[in-house]
Each structure stands twice: as C-alpha cells, then as structure tokens.
Design a protein around this motif. Structure first.
Motif, PDB file in Angstrom:
ATOM      1  N   ASP A 129       0.826  -1.213   0.000  1.00 27.53           N
ATOM      2  CA  ASP A 129       0.000   0.000   0.000  1.00 27.53           C
ATOM      3  C   ASP A 129       0.862   1.265   0.000  1.00 27.53           C
ATOM      4  O   ASP A 129       0.536   2.255  -0.673  1.00 27.53           O
ATOM      5  CB  ASP A 129      -0.958  -0.002   1.196  1.00 27.53           C
ATOM      6  N   VAL A 130       1.938   1.245   0.747  1.00 29.16           N
ATOM      7  CA  VAL A 130       2.875   2.383   0.736  1.00 29.16           C
ATOM      8  C   VAL A 130       3.374   2.598  -0.697  1.00 29.16           C
ATOM      9  O   VAL A 130       3.374   3.719  -1.224  1.00 29.16           O
ATOM     10  CB  VAL A 130       4.071   2.122   1.696  1.00 29.16           C
ATOM     11  N   ALA A 131       3.752   1.496  -1.336  1.00 34.09           N
ATOM     12  CA  ALA A 131       4.253   1.582  -2.716  1.00 34.09           C
ATOM     13  C   ALA A 131       3.155   2.080  -3.661  1.00 34.09           C
ATOM     14  O   ALA A 131       3.441   2.833  -4.605  1.00 34.09           O
ATOM     15  CB  ALA A 131       4.765   0.211  -3.162  1.00 34.09           C
ATOM     16  N   LYS A 132       1.918   1.696  -3.404  1.00 33.73           N
ATOM     17  CA  LYS A 132       0.822   2.141  -4.276  1.00 33.73           C
ATOM     18  C   LYS A 132       0.548   3.641  -4.106  1.00 33.73           C
ATOM     19  O   LYS A 132       0.200   4.327  -5.080  1.00 33.73           O
ATOM     20  CB  LYS A 132      -0.432   1.305  -4.027  1.00 33.73           C
ATOM     21  N   ALA A 133       0.711   4.148  -2.896  1.00 34.31           N
ATOM     22  CA  ALA A 133       0.564   5.606  -2.699  1.00 34.31           C
ATOM     23  C   ALA A 133       1.715   6.334  -3.402  1.00 34.31           C
ATOM     24  O   ALA A 133       1.515   7.361  -4.058  1.00 34.31           O
ATOM     25  CB  ALA A 133       0.541   5.940  -1.207  1.00 34.31           C
ATOM     26  N   LEU A 134       2.926   5.776  -3.286  1.00 41.86           N
ATOM     27  CA  LEU A 134       4.075   6.371  -3.993  1.00 41.86           C
ATOM     28  C   LEU A 134       3.825   6.374  -5.501  1.00 41.86           C
ATOM     29  O   LEU A 134       4.134   7.343  -6.198  1.00 41.86           O
ATOM     30  CB  LEU A 134       5.356   5.581  -3.685  1.00 41.86           C
ATOM     31  N   ALA A 135       3.237   5.287  -5.992  1.00 45.86           N
ATOM     32  CA  ALA A 135       2.959   5.190  -7.430  1.00 45.86           C
ATOM     33  C   ALA A 135       1.885   6.194  -7.844  1.00 45.86           C
ATOM     34  O   ALA A 135       1.963   6.788  -8.931  1.00 45.86           O
ATOM     35  CB  ALA A 135       2.523   3.777  -7.782  1.00 45.86           C
ATOM     36  N   ALA A 136       0.873   6.393  -6.971  1.00 49.85           N
ATOM     37  CA  ALA A 136      -0.189   7.356  -7.288  1.00 49.85           C
ATOM     38  C   ALA A 136       0.430   8.736  -7.501  1.00 49.85           C
ATOM     39  O   ALA A 136       0.104   9.453  -8.459  1.00 49.85           O
ATOM     40  CB  ALA A 136      -1.216   7.392  -6.165  1.00 49.85           C
ATOM     41  N   TYR A 137       1.370   9.085  -6.631  1.00 51.65           N
ATOM     42  CA  TYR A 137       2.048  10.378  -6.804  1.00 51.65           C
ATOM     43  C   TYR A 137       2.866  10.395  -8.098  1.00 51.65           C
ATOM     44  O   TYR A 137       2.771  11.328  -8.902  1.00 51.65           O
ATOM     45  CB  TYR A 137       2.942  10.678  -5.595  1.00 51.65           C
ATOM     46  N   GLN A 138       3.644   9.347  -8.315  1.00 44.91           N
ATOM     47  CA  GLN A 138       4.531   9.348  -9.498  1.00 44.91           C
ATOM     48  C   GLN A 138       3.755   9.392 -10.809  1.00 44.91           C
ATOM     49  O   GLN A 138       4.249   9.902 -11.810  1.00 44.91           O
ATOM     50  CB  GLN A 138       5.446   8.123  -9.476  1.00 44.91           C
ATOM     51  N   SER A 139       2.531   8.867 -10.785  1.00 45.94           N
ATOM     52  CA  SER A 139       1.786   8.897 -12.050  1.00 45.94           C
ATOM     53  C   SER A 139       1.285  10.304 -12.375  1.00 45.94           C
ATOM     54  O   SER A 139       0.787  10.549 -13.473  1.00 45.94           O
ATOM     55  CB  SER A 139       0.651   7.876 -12.048  1.00 45.94           C
TER      56      SER A 139
END
Ligand code: HEC
Ligand code: HEC
Length: 399
Positions: free
Chosen positions: A204-214
C-alpha cells in the motif's frame, strides 16, 4: 583523335569565366527580373517540405500529453488522498532503514527526477543509471531490465533493497506503526486502519508512492508545437521550429531508423533492445532484460500475484502472462523515452555517455560486431557528417 589540347586549354577558362559573369549579373539583378521559380505549393522558407508519409510519422509522436489509462492493478492510482500521501512519502527519509535516504535523494525533482550521476550510489551495486520518473506511468516495463511490470512494484523494491532504503517488510511495518505521523498518513490516504500484514502494508505504501509518481508528466516541448502545427496544416506556426531540428527530425524518422524503437508520443516502444552499449561491469556482466525477466517472473509483486487490485481483470496482466525468457534477452536494455533529454544526462543504462553529442556519435560509429548475432539488424553505423550529427542533436534537444 580528339580535339587539339590547345583548344581545350582555353575553352575551359572561357566557359568558367562566362558562367561566373552570368552568376554575378544574376546576383546583381533586382529580384523581380530574376528568372521565376516554377509556381509550387511548396512549404514556406524555414519549413522543410515533408512528404505525406513523413508527416504521418511525425504526427504519430503525439499528441502530448497523451491520455493515459489509470493502472487497474492499483486501486488508489488516481485517488487524491493517496497522491497527497505519496508526495510526502517520496520526500521522507524516515522510510529508509537508517533514516537518511528518501526516494527524492536519487530521483531529484529539480533534475527531472534523476540524479545526474552516471550510476546511482548503492542501487544494484552502482551498476545502473537513475532513470527520470517523468512519464513513467506510461511505461509498460519498469527498470532498465524490466524487472517490474507496475509503478508500484518498482516503488516497493527500492524500499527493500539492501543498497537503497534497506528495510525489511517487518522493519518497514514497524516504522509505519511506530511513527504516528506516518500511521495517520496511511489512514487518511486509504480510509482504513493499518493492515496487520506487513506485506500488504508495504504494498500500500508503494501504491501511494505510485499514485504520486503517475502525476509526473513532462511539459510540452518545441517539438510538440511543431507536430501539432503540421497536423493542422499551419505552416505559419511550423516555421518557428528551427531548421536544424527539422533536418534532424527527418534523419530520425528516415535514414536513422530511430523510430523503429523510439516510437510514439514518448519516443519509446516500451520494449528492449541491444544497441551495443557494453554491458560488462566489475566482476561480471549486467545481463539487462535477461535477469530483469527472471526477477519479474519470480516476484510475488507482479501483476499475476495476489496484490493486483484488479485480480484477473487487469488488462495489462496479459503482457506479464505471455512474456518468455529467451537467450536473446541477454544484454538487452529498455528503450528509454527521449523527452526532456537535455535534463537527464548522462545517458544509457550505465550512464556511460555524457552528452547528447556522444549518443549521436555512438549511433554514427556503431560497432556492429558487438550486436547480438540474432539481435537487431535494424541498426547499422550511420556515418553521419558533422552537419548531420549537429542536426540530429538539435532535434533531440527539442524534445
Ligand atoms: C540510491 C538511489 C535510488 C533511490 C534512493 C531510489 N531509486 Fe528509484 N531507481 C534508481 C535506479 C538506479 C533505478 C534503475 C533500476 C533498474 O534499472 O532496475 C531506479 C528505478 C526506479 C523506477 C523505475 C523507473 C523506470 O522508468 O523504469 C521507479 C518507479 C523508481 N525507481 C521509484 C523509486 C521510489 C518510489 C523510491 C523510493 C521508495 C526510489 N525509486 C528510490 C535509483 C534510486
Ligand atoms: C533497435 C532499437 C533502437 C534504435 C533503432 C535506436 N535506439 Fe536509441 N536506444 C535504444 C536502447 C535499447 C537504448 C538504451 C541502451 C542502453 O542503455 O544500453 C537507447 C538509448 C538511446 C538514447 C539515450 C537515452 C537515455 O535517456 O539514456 C538516445 C538519446 C537514443 N537512444 C537516441 C536514438 C537515436 C537518435 C536513434 C537513431 C539514430 C536511435 N536511438 C535508434 C534502442 C534503439
């Protein structure tokens, strides 16, 4: 049997003189009395006359920004709360084991989200160049060797990598649970209490990071204005694109055959190739796509695994399902996108080329012997003249 040599000797200078005289007269005549060019629908001065085929190829490198389908494997990919938490995590060194390294230490916002170094300190024992994260939501495979098939999986690895943030699933879970600000951040982003399972929490941490990066999409460039002008037939607007860049563009889509790999709006087909960049590293080789694929296929965090939020309904999972490890992948690296190149030096997976001119030189002098026997036959040395090399560099700088 031929004319006497004497005659030839005076004929030549006379003809030359006459030609010179004619040229001088022509030059000094007022423009209106100069012989008229045949009427044409030709492009105005300052615009190359691109063929319909060339124009179609140029238009295929847009529009920008493109419409990007949200990542179905990440349920918070487009959620504002997750993006917000993702930003703060990205810059937060508390995510690392020693509290000193953040994602932004290497992916620096002022440098198009890379670090300007040939190879990153730590990551993969310093073998690989830090890629820019701009437009990475459009990449099908992540990492130079394609070891990941989603932005979130590529964001989880650095957290757990020994050379990077140096966490384990357990230590990362503890850090989040024991740091009130981080725990509250999770609840705000996901609207739920922290999951008890460490792997789920880390993902989930990685998915939040990915949401930002997208959300990191590169800005429009002079090339985009030119491309749009051409596609709507606006010659007036198109002429503001420098001629050198236009000539370089013609080389890029034509003789250079660069578009075979550097295709589409991002200037990448998203796949892998060998362009004879040496892949020897201290103590061995970096096998690129070969080891990347091995890593991808055995990962618990790929699109075929249980952390895919779309389950079996993820349209992007098909790529991972059908990919097969083959010997030709050895020494292949991902075709990088070419936007904002001038901000992302040095170049190549190992950062071995310092300037855009060096990359152009690489393709000009290409060492064919080093290409795989069963590999790319698309590439051959271009033997560019200094003018052509400068034109190609001018085009690459306009991206
Ligand atoms: C020590 C420097 C360093 C740190 C810290 C770091 N990265 Fe990276 N990052 C790299 C390098 C080097 C690669 C290329 C890895 C490869 O080729 O497999 C990379 C690749 C990536 C990619 C794949 C990009 C692409 O276009 O293929 C993503 C996404 C990414 N990093 C996100 C992150 C996130 C999120 C963090 C923080 C959790 C992070 N990185 C921390 C150096 C770093
Ligand atoms: C066969 C596919 C292919 C063709 C054709 C091709 N490239 Fe590449 N290009 C690649 C790959 C793969 C890399 C990365 C190689 C590596 O890191 O080892 C690359 C790297 C680059 C880079 C460095 C980008 C960066 O961020 O590091 C530039 C610039 C570039 N190519 C421009 C061109 C130009 C200009 C042409 C035409 C003359 C061209 N390419 C033709 C596959 C190709």
């Amino acid at each position: 049997m031929t004319r006497p040599p004497l005659r030839r000797r005076w004929l030549k200078p006379l003809m030359l003189g006459a030609a010179l005289l004619a040229a001088m007269t022509w030059l000094t005549l007022p423009a209106s009395s100069q012989p008229q060019q045949p009427p044409s629908t030709a492009a105005p001065a300052g615009l190359l006359e691109f063929t319909a085929d060339e124009r179609a190829q140029i238009v295929a490198h847009g529009p920008w920004p493109p419409v990007v389908r949200p990542d179905a494997s990440n349920r918070v990919a487009t959620q504002a709360t997750a993006v917000q938490w993702g930003v703060s995590l990205f810059f937060d060194a508390r995510l690392s084991g020693n509290g000193k390294l953040a994602c932004a230490s290497c992916h620096q916002s002022a440098r198009a989200f890379q670090d300007g170094l040939p190879t990153a300190v730590g990551r993969l024992n310093g073998r690989r160049n830090t890629p820019s994260l701009l437009d990475s939501a459009q990449a099908r495979w992540l990492g130079w060797g394609g070891s990941h098939d989603s932005l979130w999986a590529a964001s989880l690895t650095p957290l757990l990598d020994d050379g990077e943030m140096h966490q384990t699933l357990t230590s990362l879970g503890e850090r989040l649970r024991n740091t009130p600000e981080l725990a509250q951040g999770y609840q705000a982003a996901f609207g739920q209490a922290l999951p008890s399972d460490d792997a789920t929490l880390a993902v989930d941490v990685a998915k939040a990071l990915a949401a930002y990066q997208s959300t990191l999409v590169s800005t429009r460039t002079p090339f985009d204005d030119f491309r749009d002008a051409l596609s709507r037939g606006d010659a007036q607007a198109a002429v503001s694109y420098p001629l050198a860049a236009q000539r370089g563009l013609r080389l890029f889509i034509g003789e250079g055959r660069c578009t075979v790999c550097h295709a589409g709006p991002r200037f990448s087909n998203g796949e892998f190739a060998d362009i004879s960049v040496p892949f020897f590293v201290p103590g061995g080789v970096d096998s690129g796509r070969y080891s990347g694929l091995q890593q991808l296929l055995r990962s618990n965090y790929n699109r075929l695994g249980k952390f895919n939020d779309a389950g079996g309904k993820d349209p992007s999972a098909v790529g991972t399902r059908h990919v097969i490890l083959e010997p030709r992948h050895f020494g292949e690296f991902r075709v990088p996108g070419l936007r904002h190149l001038s901000e992302t030096a040095p170049y190549m997976h190992n950062g071995s080329l310092a300037r855009i001119e060096d990359v152009v030189q690489h393709y000009s002098d290409l060492n064919e012997d080093r290409l795989h026997a069963d590999g790319e036959r698309i590439l051959r040395p271009l033997h560019l003249s200094p003018h052509q090399a400068a034109d190609l560099a001018a085009f690459l700088r306009s991206l």
